[in-house]
Design a protein around this motif. Structure first.
Motif, PDB file in Angstrom:
ATOM      1  N   VAL A  27       5.603  23.307  -5.104  1.00 23.31           N
ATOM      2  CA  VAL A  27       4.945  22.706  -4.069  1.00 23.31           C
ATOM      3  C   VAL A  27       4.990  21.417  -4.111  1.00 23.31           C
ATOM      4  CG1 VAL A  27       2.672  22.194  -3.090  1.00 23.31           C
ATOM      5  CG2 VAL A  27       3.128  24.464  -4.343  1.00 23.31           C
ATOM      6  N   LYS A  28       5.472  20.804  -2.818  1.00 21.69           N
ATOM      7  CA  LYS A  28       5.835  19.492  -2.654  1.00 21.69           C
ATOM      8  C   LYS A  28       4.633  18.658  -2.749  1.00 21.69           C
ATOM      9  CE  LYS A  28       8.381  16.024  -0.011  1.00 21.69           C
ATOM     10  NZ  LYS A  28       9.439  16.097   1.393  1.00 21.69           N
ATOM     11  N   PRO A  29       4.316  17.521  -3.586  1.00 20.07           N
ATOM     12  CA  PRO A  29       3.173  16.744  -3.365  1.00 20.07           C
ATOM     13  C   PRO A  29       2.827  15.966  -2.170  1.00 20.07           C
ATOM     14  CG  PRO A  29       4.704  15.822  -4.811  1.00 20.07           C
ATOM     15  CD  PRO A  29       5.282  17.282  -4.510  1.00 20.07           C
ATOM     16  N   VAL A  30       1.836  15.921  -1.790  1.00 18.10           N
ATOM     17  CA  VAL A  30       1.250  15.085  -0.461  1.00 18.10           C
ATOM     18  C   VAL A  30       1.728  13.696  -0.678  1.00 18.10           C
ATOM     19  CG1 VAL A  30      -0.308  14.653   1.290  1.00 18.10           C
ATOM     20  CG2 VAL A  30       0.000  16.930   0.496  1.00 18.10           C
ATOM     21  N   GLN A  31       2.250  12.971   0.162  1.00 16.97           N
ATOM     22  CA  GLN A  31       2.237  11.615  -0.188  1.00 16.97           C
ATOM     23  C   GLN A  31       1.092  10.871   0.433  1.00 16.97           C
ATOM     24  OE1 GLN A  31       5.038   9.754  -1.987  1.00 16.97           O
ATOM     25  NE2 GLN A  31       3.439   8.340  -1.549  1.00 16.97           N
ATOM     26  N   LEU A  32       0.691   9.880  -0.104  1.00 21.37           N
ATOM     27  CA  LEU A  32      -0.606   9.066   0.129  1.00 21.37           C
ATOM     28  C   LEU A  32      -0.210   7.731   0.329  1.00 21.37           C
ATOM     29  CD1 LEU A  32      -3.213  10.116  -2.369  1.00 21.37           C
ATOM     30  CD2 LEU A  32      -2.657  11.357  -0.392  1.00 21.37           C
ATOM     31  N   TYR A  33      -0.947   7.059   1.619  1.00 20.26           N
ATOM     32  CA  TYR A  33      -0.487   5.755   2.009  1.00 20.26           C
ATOM     33  C   TYR A  33      -1.696   4.885   2.480  1.00 20.26           C
ATOM     34  CZ  TYR A  33       4.049   7.858   3.192  1.00 20.26           C
ATOM     35  OH  TYR A  33       5.199   8.643   3.203  1.00 20.26           O
ATOM     36  N   THR A  34      -1.457   3.549   2.047  1.00 22.35           N
ATOM     37  CA  THR A  34      -2.706   2.512   2.334  1.00 22.35           C
ATOM     38  C   THR A  34      -1.962   1.588   3.260  1.00 22.35           C
ATOM     39  OG1 THR A  34      -1.849   1.311   0.286  1.00 22.35           O
ATOM     40  CG2 THR A  34      -3.530   2.924  -0.016  1.00 22.35           C
ATOM     41  N   ILE A  35      -2.852   1.003   3.932  1.00 21.29           N
ATOM     42  CA  ILE A  35      -2.592  -0.298   4.735  1.00 21.29           C
ATOM     43  C   ILE A  35      -3.473  -1.422   4.377  1.00 21.29           C
ATOM     44  CG2 ILE A  35      -1.848   1.118   6.624  1.00 21.29           C
ATOM     45  CD1 ILE A  35      -4.535   0.750   8.050  1.00 21.29           C
ATOM     46  N   ARG A  36      -2.979  -2.666   4.457  1.00 15.78           N
ATOM     47  CA  ARG A  36      -3.657  -3.663   4.131  1.00 15.78           C
ATOM     48  C   ARG A  36      -3.297  -4.737   5.323  1.00 15.78           C
ATOM     49  NH1 ARG A  36      -3.686  -5.802  -1.941  1.00 15.78           N
ATOM     50  NH2 ARG A  36      -5.542  -6.861  -1.065  1.00 15.78           N
ATOM     51  N   PHE A  37      -4.267  -5.973   5.163  1.00 18.96           N
ATOM     52  CA  PHE A  37      -3.922  -6.990   6.094  1.00 18.96           C
ATOM     53  C   PHE A  37      -2.604  -7.625   5.736  1.00 18.96           C
ATOM     54  CE2 PHE A  37      -4.352 -11.510   7.418  1.00 18.96           C
ATOM     55  CZ  PHE A  37      -4.294 -11.250   8.655  1.00 18.96           C
ATOM     56  N   ASN A  38      -1.591  -7.748   6.435  1.00 20.27           N
ATOM     57  CA  ASN A  38      -0.331  -8.376   5.916  1.00 20.27           C
ATOM     58  C   ASN A  38       0.246  -9.475   7.114  1.00 20.27           C
ATOM     59  OD1 ASN A  38       2.283  -8.805   5.229  1.00 20.27           O
ATOM     60  ND2 ASN A  38       2.815  -6.475   4.741  1.00 20.27           N
ATOM     61  N   PRO A  39       0.046 -10.481   6.960  1.00 18.30           N
ATOM     62  CA  PRO A  39       0.555 -11.385   7.787  1.00 18.30           C
ATOM     63  C   PRO A  39       2.014 -11.716   7.953  1.00 18.30           C
ATOM     64  CG  PRO A  39      -1.117 -12.571   6.283  1.00 18.30           C
ATOM     65  CD  PRO A  39      -0.951 -11.020   5.723  1.00 18.30           C
ATOM     66  N   GLN A  80     -11.046   5.188   8.572  1.00 10.92           N
ATOM     67  CA  GLN A  80     -11.906   3.955   9.065  1.00 10.92           C
ATOM     68  C   GLN A  80     -12.393   3.287   7.879  1.00 10.92           C
ATOM     69  OE1 GLN A  80     -15.419   6.403  10.031  1.00 10.92           O
ATOM     70  NE2 GLN A  80     -16.729   4.589  10.939  1.00 10.92           N
ATOM     71  N   GLY A  81     -12.353   3.594   6.664  1.00 18.07           N
ATOM     72  CA  GLY A  81     -12.807   2.671   5.635  1.00 18.07           C
ATOM     73  C   GLY A  81     -11.476   1.579   5.404  1.00 18.07           C
ATOM     74  N   GLN A  82     -10.084   2.084   5.466  1.00 14.31           N
ATOM     75  CA  GLN A  82      -9.143   1.326   5.308  1.00 14.31           C
ATOM     76  C   GLN A  82      -9.003   0.319   6.340  1.00 14.31           C
ATOM     77  OE1 GLN A  82      -5.236   2.114   3.510  1.00 14.31           O
ATOM     78  NE2 GLN A  82      -5.854   4.478   3.576  1.00 14.31           N
ATOM     79  N   PHE A  83      -9.331   0.686   7.522  1.00 14.56           N
ATOM     80  CA  PHE A  83      -9.232  -0.528   8.629  1.00 14.56           C
ATOM     81  C   PHE A  83     -10.275  -1.578   8.502  1.00 14.56           C
ATOM     82  CE2 PHE A  83     -10.363  -1.984  13.029  1.00 14.56           C
ATOM     83  CZ  PHE A  83      -9.208  -2.526  13.429  1.00 14.56           C
ATOM     84  N   ARG A  84     -11.601  -1.009   8.205  1.00 14.54           N
ATOM     85  CA  ARG A  84     -12.669  -1.852   7.914  1.00 14.54           C
ATOM     86  C   ARG A  84     -12.347  -2.821   6.656  1.00 14.54           C
ATOM     87  NH1 ARG A  84     -16.452   1.499   7.581  1.00 14.54           N
ATOM     88  NH2 ARG A  84     -16.474   2.014   5.136  1.00 14.54           N
ATOM     89  N   ASP A  85     -11.807  -2.380   5.502  1.00 13.00           N
ATOM     90  CA  ASP A  85     -11.233  -3.348   4.515  1.00 13.00           C
ATOM     91  C   ASP A  85     -10.073  -4.291   4.904  1.00 13.00           C
ATOM     92  OD1 ASP A  85     -13.232  -2.053   2.841  1.00 13.00           O
ATOM     93  OD2 ASP A  85     -11.584  -0.789   1.958  1.00 13.00           O
ATOM     94  N   LEU A  86      -9.353  -3.819   5.843  1.00 17.75           N
ATOM     95  CA  LEU A  86      -8.262  -4.620   6.342  1.00 17.75           C
ATOM     96  C   LEU A  86      -8.784  -5.642   7.222  1.00 17.75           C
ATOM     97  CD1 LEU A  86      -4.823  -3.497   7.898  1.00 17.75           C
ATOM     98  CD2 LEU A  86      -6.249  -5.095   9.195  1.00 17.75           C
ATOM     99  N   MET A  87      -9.674  -5.495   8.061  1.00 20.79           N
ATOM    100  CA  MET A  87     -10.496  -6.580   8.782  1.00 20.79           C
ATOM    101  C   MET A  87     -11.075  -7.656   8.081  1.00 20.79           C
ATOM    102  SD  MET A  87     -12.405  -6.195  12.431  1.00 20.79           S
ATOM    103  CE  MET A  87     -10.911  -5.872  13.235  1.00 20.79           C
ATOM    104  N   SER A  88     -11.844  -7.135   7.069  1.00 24.04           N
ATOM    105  CA  SER A  88     -12.494  -7.803   6.251  1.00 24.04           C
ATOM    106  C   SER A  88     -11.650  -8.817   5.448  1.00 24.04           C
ATOM    107  CB  SER A  88     -13.459  -6.995   5.132  1.00 24.04           C
ATOM    108  OG  SER A  88     -14.290  -6.508   5.796  1.00 24.04           O
ATOM    109  N   GLU A  89     -10.495  -8.424   5.060  1.00 17.65           N
ATOM    110  CA  GLU A  89      -9.674  -9.227   4.271  1.00 17.65           C
ATOM    111  C   GLU A  89      -8.855 -10.273   5.235  1.00 17.65           C
ATOM    112  OE1 GLU A  89      -5.298  -8.598   1.678  1.00 17.65           O
ATOM    113  OE2 GLU A  89      -6.384  -6.979   2.546  1.00 17.65           O
ATOM    114  N   GLY A  90      -8.637  -9.935   6.279  1.00 27.22           N
ATOM    115  CA  GLY A  90      -8.194 -10.742   7.433  1.00 27.22           C
ATOM    116  C   GLY A  90      -9.070 -11.977   7.648  1.00 27.22           C
ATOM    117  N   PHE A  91     -10.245 -11.553   7.769  1.00 29.58           N
ATOM    118  CA  PHE A  91     -11.170 -12.865   8.046  1.00 29.58           C
ATOM    119  C   PHE A  91     -11.389 -13.705   6.935  1.00 29.58           C
ATOM    120  CE2 PHE A  91     -13.122 -10.700  11.746  1.00 29.58           C
ATOM    121  CZ  PHE A  91     -13.878 -11.665  12.480  1.00 29.58           C
TER     122      PHE A  91
END
Length: 229
Positions: free
Chosen positions: A33-45, A104-115
């Protein structure tokens, strides 16, 4: 001499051994079984276009304004850990890859980091757990998806932003902000990079909107408080 009970015990033992051998064979025959790849996003100027990130000048001796951020809504189909794609009226999810946590949680954290990284000293985020700010910034995310057209994906992040003065619940300003990032090919890595880029661009625009709206509100309040000559 082999008695009837001995033959019975021997038969049960052979049957058990056969079952064990069969099970072992089944295990070795199962496909990998091929493992599912997980991804994250962060505020990245670094992903933003030149000139998009501007450090606004701080007002000398100005008291920082606390803004409480209220994430008012997020598309239900996109809110979880699956990566949403659309094509016309059809909705589907990317196979083989998911968000490491809810979108939803990742976008909230990204926006907080951007501020925290890009906002001026005049505006700062209040505590998320209590209404401590002078203003409330309502964020209602409308789209967070990879939209396909002619087999080419474009990441779309769009939201409504509204600044509300808490003491009288008056809406001071509101706007619609969106960003679209074309993905060079239908592959997960550039697609996730597109999500990070679009979300970072939207965050920069939200910061600019908030700072301008707060400055305008301050100016109006100062003008109202100053007695006419």
């Amino acid at each position: 001499m082999i008695t009837r009970s001995t033959r019975r015990s021997l038969g049960i033992g052979l049957l058990a051994a056969g079952m064990a051998t069969g099970l072992a064979g089944c295990i070795t025959l199962l496909p990998e079984v091929k493992p599912v790849q997980l991804y994250t996003i962060r505020f990245n100027p670094a992903l933003l276009q030149k000139g998009e990130v501007k450090a606004p000048p701080a007002t000398p001796d100005a008291k920082p304004i606390d803004v409480f951020v209220n994430f008012d809504g997020f598309p239900r189909a996109a809110a979880g850990d699956r990566i949403l794609t659309t094509e016309g009226n059809e909705v589907s999810y990317v196979s083989g890859g998911r968000w490491a946590s809810s979108a939803q949680g990742q976008f909230r954290d990204l926006m907080s980091e951007g501020f925290a990284r890009e906002a001026s000293q005049d505006v700062r985020l209040g505590d998320q757990g209590r209404v401590s700010g002078e203003y409330r910034l309502d964020i209602n995310v409308r789209r967070f998806e990879a939209a396909y057209a002619k087999r080419r994906p474009t990441v779309v992040v769009a939201l409504d932003a509204r600044l509300v003065r808490l003491k009288d619940r008056q809406v001071m300003a509101e706007t619609f902000i969106s960003s679209e990032v074309a993905v060079r090919k239908s592959d997960l890595t550039p697609m996730v990079e597109g999500f990070e880029t679009a979300a970072s661009r939207v965050t920069v625009d939200v910061i600019a909107f908030t700072e301008t709206a707060v400055a305008d509100a301050r100016a109006k309040e100062a003008a109202t408080a100053t007695p006419a000559q």
